[in-house]
Scaffold this motif. Structure first.
Motif, PDB file in Angstrom:
ATOM      1  N   ILE A 155       0.834  -1.203   0.000  1.00 24.23           N
ATOM      2  CA  ILE A 155       0.000   0.000   0.000  1.00 24.23           C
ATOM      3  C   ILE A 155       0.866   1.249   0.000  1.00 24.23           C
ATOM      4  CG2 ILE A 155      -1.607   1.355   1.415  1.00 24.23           C
ATOM      5  CD1 ILE A 155      -2.892  -1.303   2.263  1.00 24.23           C
ATOM      6  N   ASP A 156       1.890   1.243   0.840  1.00 24.50           N
ATOM      7  CA  ASP A 156       2.793   2.388   0.910  1.00 24.50           C
ATOM      8  C   ASP A 156       3.516   2.596  -0.421  1.00 24.50           C
ATOM      9  OD1 ASP A 156       2.041   2.751   3.511  1.00 24.50           O
ATOM     10  OD2 ASP A 156       3.848   1.871   4.385  1.00 24.50           O
ATOM     11  N   SER A 157       3.982   1.504  -1.013  1.00 25.56           N
ATOM     12  CA  SER A 157       4.703   1.604  -2.281  1.00 25.56           C
ATOM     13  C   SER A 157       3.818   2.158  -3.390  1.00 25.56           C
ATOM     14  CB  SER A 157       5.248   0.234  -2.695  1.00 25.56           C
ATOM     15  OG  SER A 157       6.200  -0.237  -1.762  1.00 25.56           O
ATOM     16  N   ALA A 158       2.520   1.828  -3.308  1.00 25.04           N
ATOM     17  CA  ALA A 158       1.585   2.312  -4.319  1.00 25.04           C
ATOM     18  C   ALA A 158       1.083   3.716  -4.017  1.00 25.04           C
ATOM     19  CB  ALA A 158       0.393   1.348  -4.427  1.00 25.04           C
ATOM     20  N   GLY A 159       1.459   4.247  -2.849  1.00 26.53           N
ATOM     21  CA  GLY A 159       1.047   5.597  -2.479  1.00 26.53           C
ATOM     22  C   GLY A 159      -0.458   5.752  -2.314  1.00 26.53           C
ATOM     23  N   LEU A 160      -1.102   4.732  -1.769  1.00 29.27           N
ATOM     24  CA  LEU A 160      -2.561   4.751  -1.678  1.00 29.27           C
ATOM     25  C   LEU A 160      -3.088   5.414  -0.411  1.00 29.27           C
ATOM     26  CD1 LEU A 160      -3.395   1.217  -3.133  1.00 29.27           C
ATOM     27  CD2 LEU A 160      -3.575   3.445  -4.241  1.00 29.27           C
ATOM     28  N   GLY A 161      -2.218   5.740   0.521  1.00 30.40           N
ATOM     29  CA  GLY A 161      -2.646   6.541   1.664  1.00 30.40           C
ATOM     30  C   GLY A 161      -3.505   5.854   2.691  1.00 30.40           C
ATOM     31  N   TYR A 162      -3.249   4.579   2.949  1.00 26.34           N
ATOM     32  CA  TYR A 162      -3.988   3.852   3.980  1.00 26.34           C
ATOM     33  C   TYR A 162      -3.060   3.489   5.137  1.00 26.34           C
ATOM     34  CZ  TYR A 162      -8.242   3.064   1.249  1.00 26.34           C
ATOM     35  OH  TYR A 162      -9.418   3.232   0.544  1.00 26.34           O
ATOM     36  N   THR A 163      -3.595   3.565   6.351  1.00 28.89           N
ATOM     37  CA  THR A 163      -2.914   3.044   7.529  1.00 28.89           C
ATOM     38  C   THR A 163      -3.462   1.647   7.804  1.00 28.89           C
ATOM     39  OG1 THR A 163      -2.547   5.210   8.527  1.00 28.89           O
ATOM     40  CG2 THR A 163      -2.596   3.325  10.021  1.00 28.89           C
ATOM     41  N   VAL A 164      -2.562   0.696   8.053  1.00 29.50           N
ATOM     42  CA  VAL A 164      -2.967  -0.688   8.304  1.00 29.50           C
ATOM     43  C   VAL A 164      -3.015  -0.958   9.802  1.00 29.50           C
ATOM     44  CG1 VAL A 164      -2.273  -3.105   8.074  1.00 29.50           C
ATOM     45  CG2 VAL A 164      -2.132  -1.575   6.100  1.00 29.50           C
ATOM     46  N   VAL A 165      -4.109  -1.555  10.242  1.00 30.88           N
ATOM     47  CA  VAL A 165      -4.257  -1.962  11.636  1.00 30.88           C
ATOM     48  C   VAL A 165      -4.420  -3.479  11.686  1.00 30.88           C
ATOM     49  CG1 VAL A 165      -5.679  -1.816  13.719  1.00 30.88           C
ATOM     50  CG2 VAL A 165      -5.322   0.216  12.303  1.00 30.88           C
ATOM     51  N   ASN A 166      -3.567  -4.136  12.446  1.00 30.50           N
ATOM     52  CA  ASN A 166      -3.652  -5.585  12.604  1.00 30.50           C
ATOM     53  C   ASN A 166      -4.429  -5.895  13.883  1.00 30.50           C
ATOM     54  OD1 ASN A 166      -3.219  -8.331  13.171  1.00 30.50           O
ATOM     55  ND2 ASN A 166      -1.255  -8.331  12.118  1.00 30.50           N
ATOM     56  N   ALA A 167      -5.656  -6.357  13.720  1.00 30.99           N
ATOM     57  CA  ALA A 167      -6.496  -6.722  14.865  1.00 30.99           C
ATOM     58  C   ALA A 167      -6.670  -8.233  14.926  1.00 30.99           C
ATOM     59  CB  ALA A 167      -7.856  -6.024  14.777  1.00 30.99           C
ATOM     60  N   GLY A 168      -5.580  -8.946  14.645  1.00 32.37           N
ATOM     61  CA  GLY A 168      -5.614 -10.401  14.740  1.00 32.37           C
ATOM     62  C   GLY A 168      -5.391 -10.855  16.172  1.00 32.37           C
ATOM     63  N   LEU A 169      -6.059 -11.937  16.551  1.00 40.53           N
ATOM     64  CA  LEU A 169      -5.938 -12.488  17.900  1.00 40.53           C
ATOM     65  C   LEU A 169      -5.839 -14.002  17.802  1.00 40.53           C
ATOM     66  CD1 LEU A 169      -5.989 -12.004  20.969  1.00 40.53           C
ATOM     67  CD2 LEU A 169      -8.477 -12.224  20.877  1.00 40.53           C
ATOM     68  N   SER A 170      -4.714 -14.545  18.235  1.00 38.91           N
ATOM     69  CA  SER A 170      -4.489 -15.978  18.141  1.00 38.91           C
ATOM     70  C   SER A 170      -5.556 -16.751  18.911  1.00 38.91           C
ATOM     71  CB  SER A 170      -3.100 -16.335  18.681  1.00 38.91           C
ATOM     72  OG  SER A 170      -2.094 -15.789  17.862  1.00 38.91           O
ATOM     73  N   GLY A 171      -6.056 -17.821  18.295  1.00 38.02           N
ATOM     74  CA  GLY A 171      -7.068 -18.663  18.912  1.00 38.02           C
ATOM     75  C   GLY A 171      -8.481 -18.164  18.745  1.00 38.02           C
ATOM     76  N   GLU A 172      -8.664 -17.045  18.073  1.00 32.31           N
ATOM     77  CA  GLU A 172      -9.990 -16.437  17.948  1.00 32.31           C
ATOM     78  C   GLU A 172     -10.935 -17.306  17.114  1.00 32.31           C
ATOM     79  OE1 GLU A 172     -11.668 -14.376  19.567  1.00 32.31           O
ATOM     80  OE2 GLU A 172     -11.521 -12.385  18.649  1.00 32.31           O
ATOM     81  N   GLY A 224     -14.788 -13.286  17.942  1.00 32.12           N
ATOM     82  CA  GLY A 224     -14.764 -12.099  17.100  1.00 32.12           C
ATOM     83  C   GLY A 224     -16.049 -11.309  17.197  1.00 32.12           C
ATOM     84  N   ARG A 225     -17.135 -12.018  17.280  1.00 32.59           N
ATOM     85  CA  ARG A 225     -18.444 -11.346  17.414  1.00 32.59           C
ATOM     86  C   ARG A 225     -18.505 -10.521  18.688  1.00 32.59           C
ATOM     87  NH1 ARG A 225     -24.304 -14.542  17.256  1.00 32.59           N
ATOM     88  NH2 ARG A 225     -25.626 -12.705  17.621  1.00 32.59           N
ATOM     89  N   SER A 226     -17.887 -11.000  19.751  1.00 29.73           N
ATOM     90  CA  SER A 226     -17.955 -10.307  21.037  1.00 29.73           C
ATOM     91  C   SER A 226     -17.042  -9.089  21.100  1.00 29.73           C
ATOM     92  CB  SER A 226     -17.601 -11.273  22.174  1.00 29.73           C
ATOM     93  OG  SER A 226     -16.226 -11.635  22.125  1.00 29.73           O
ATOM     94  N   ARG A 227     -15.992  -9.030  20.269  1.00 24.81           N
ATOM     95  CA  ARG A 227     -15.053  -7.921  20.370  1.00 24.81           C
ATOM     96  C   ARG A 227     -15.081  -6.968  19.181  1.00 24.81           C
ATOM     97  NH1 ARG A 227      -9.558  -8.444  18.007  1.00 24.81           N
ATOM     98  NH2 ARG A 227      -9.476 -10.378  16.785  1.00 24.81           N
ATOM     99  N   ILE A 270     -21.127 -10.307  12.778  1.00 22.79           N
ATOM    100  CA  ILE A 270     -19.983  -9.391  12.664  1.00 22.79           C
ATOM    101  C   ILE A 270     -20.211  -8.431  11.500  1.00 22.79           C
ATOM    102  CG2 ILE A 270     -17.525  -9.242  12.120  1.00 22.79           C
ATOM    103  CD1 ILE A 270     -17.194 -11.949  13.594  1.00 22.79           C
ATOM    104  N   ILE A 271     -20.646  -8.974  10.381  1.00 25.52           N
ATOM    105  CA  ILE A 271     -20.931  -8.141   9.201  1.00 25.52           C
ATOM    106  C   ILE A 271     -21.999  -7.102   9.534  1.00 25.52           C
ATOM    107  CG2 ILE A 271     -21.899  -8.173   6.867  1.00 25.52           C
ATOM    108  CD1 ILE A 271     -20.640 -11.065   6.660  1.00 25.52           C
ATOM    109  N   ASP A 272     -23.052  -7.547  10.202  1.00 25.18           N
ATOM    110  CA  ASP A 272     -24.142  -6.634  10.564  1.00 25.18           C
ATOM    111  C   ASP A 272     -23.657  -5.538  11.512  1.00 25.18           C
ATOM    112  OD1 ASP A 272     -25.859  -8.148   9.019  1.00 25.18           O
ATOM    113  OD2 ASP A 272     -26.688  -9.272  10.724  1.00 25.18           O
ATOM    114  N   THR A 273     -22.782  -5.897  12.451  1.00 23.44           N
ATOM    115  CA  THR A 273     -22.272  -4.913  13.406  1.00 23.44           C
ATOM    116  C   THR A 273     -21.436  -3.859  12.698  1.00 23.44           C
ATOM    117  OG1 THR A 273     -22.260  -6.531  15.211  1.00 23.44           O
ATOM    118  CG2 THR A 273     -20.856  -4.586  15.467  1.00 23.44           C
ATOM    119  N   VAL A 274     -20.579  -4.296  11.781  1.00 20.89           N
ATOM    120  CA  VAL A 274     -19.750  -3.336  11.038  1.00 20.89           C
ATOM    121  C   VAL A 274     -20.647  -2.367  10.274  1.00 20.89           C
ATOM    122  CG1 VAL A 274     -18.048  -3.052   9.194  1.00 20.89           C
ATOM    123  CG2 VAL A 274     -17.803  -4.931  10.840  1.00 20.89           C
ATOM    124  N   ARG A 275     -21.662  -2.882   9.628  1.00 21.94           N
ATOM    125  CA  ARG A 275     -22.533  -2.021   8.826  1.00 21.94           C
ATOM    126  C   ARG A 275     -23.393  -1.105   9.686  1.00 21.94           C
ATOM    127  NH1 ARG A 275     -24.048  -6.029   3.721  1.00 21.94           N
ATOM    128  NH2 ARG A 275     -22.197  -5.406   2.516  1.00 21.94           N
TER     129      ARG A 275
END
Length: 235
Positions: A75-92, A97-100, A137-142
């Motif tokens: 993303i950075d190399s392409a100059g697309l202007g996004y910040t990446v957030v890693n919200a991965g959790l081992s064992g999830e 995921g629905r709860s958090r 999860i999809i419904d919550t995001v929307r």
């Protein structure tokens, strides 16, 4: 462009500006005050959030070797202007995921990559529960962030629990993507799953080389999406 990685989520920093006022010397003729120049608000960085389990978290590899960080580099190399957030959790699981998910959405998110379900499949959890949790999860995001673009990472599992279960598991992602009009990554581990040299000794978690292939798979789907204009709310 900065790429931020966090196990749970990264809070975006707010820039605080302070205004100073110049004192004026009294004269026989009062000088009208000069209006301060109004600067347009600084546009916030657009954010792509990877929400998943140990595959997203990069279990067994360095944070910069996990595929979200590698996608961030592209993303950075392409100059697309996004910040990446890693919200991965081992064992999830999808239930976890629905709860958090509401917690990680306390920050603005433009693109939400949903990578969950693999642990459900490996544990043989009921597919109806997995589907219900992913839909929630999809419904919550929307509901919380209607402008967020959701990308669903498809997953497959070996037929240890029976061919029917494995087939229905794979189909769950296809159906959810179609019904919710989501962008689908057909199989996150394409070319990596089941390939011994691309996985750690547990046979589940990718090596750095495996993560590089996953990053390519994800990038092929994300690149056209990230180049699209960001939707804005009507004033």
């Amino acid at each position: 462009m900065k790429t931020l990685l966090s196990v749970f989520s990264c809070c975006l920093l707010l820039a605080l500006t302070s205004c100073g006022s110049d004192s004026q010397t009294a004269t026989s003729v009062a000088t009208p005050p000069v209006a301060a120049d109004k600067k347009p608000p600084t546009a916030r960085s657009r954010t792509i959030l990877f929400f998943g389990n140990s595959l997203t978290a990069g279990l067994g590899v360095e944070p910069e070797e996990a595929f979200p960080a590698l996608v961030g580099q592209k993303i950075d190399s392409a100059g697309l202007g996004y910040t990446v957030v890693n919200a991965g959790l081992s064992g999830e699981t999808t239930a976890g995921g629905r709860s958090r998910v509401g917690w990680v959405l306390r920050q603005p998110v433009d693109v939400f990559v949903l990578e969950l379900g693999g642990n459900d499949g490996l544990r043989g959890l009921p597919l109806t529960d997995t589907r219900r949790n992913l839909q929630a999860i999809i419904d919550t995001v929307r509901r919380i962030s209607p402008q967020t673009q959701i990308v669903l990472a498809g997953m497959q599992i070996p037929p240890n629990l029976g061919a029917d279960y494995a087939t229905q598991f794979k189909q769950t992602y296809i159906d959810l993507a179609r019904e919710n009009k989501l962008v689908l990554i057909p199989f996150l581990l394409e070319g990596v799953g089941g390939v011994a040299k691309l996985n750690q000794p547990d046979g589940i978690h990718p090596t750095p080389a495996g993560h590089r292939l996953i990053a390519r798979t994800v990038w092929d789907i994300l690149q056209p999406l990230l180049k699209q204009p960001v939707a804005t709310k009507a004033l």
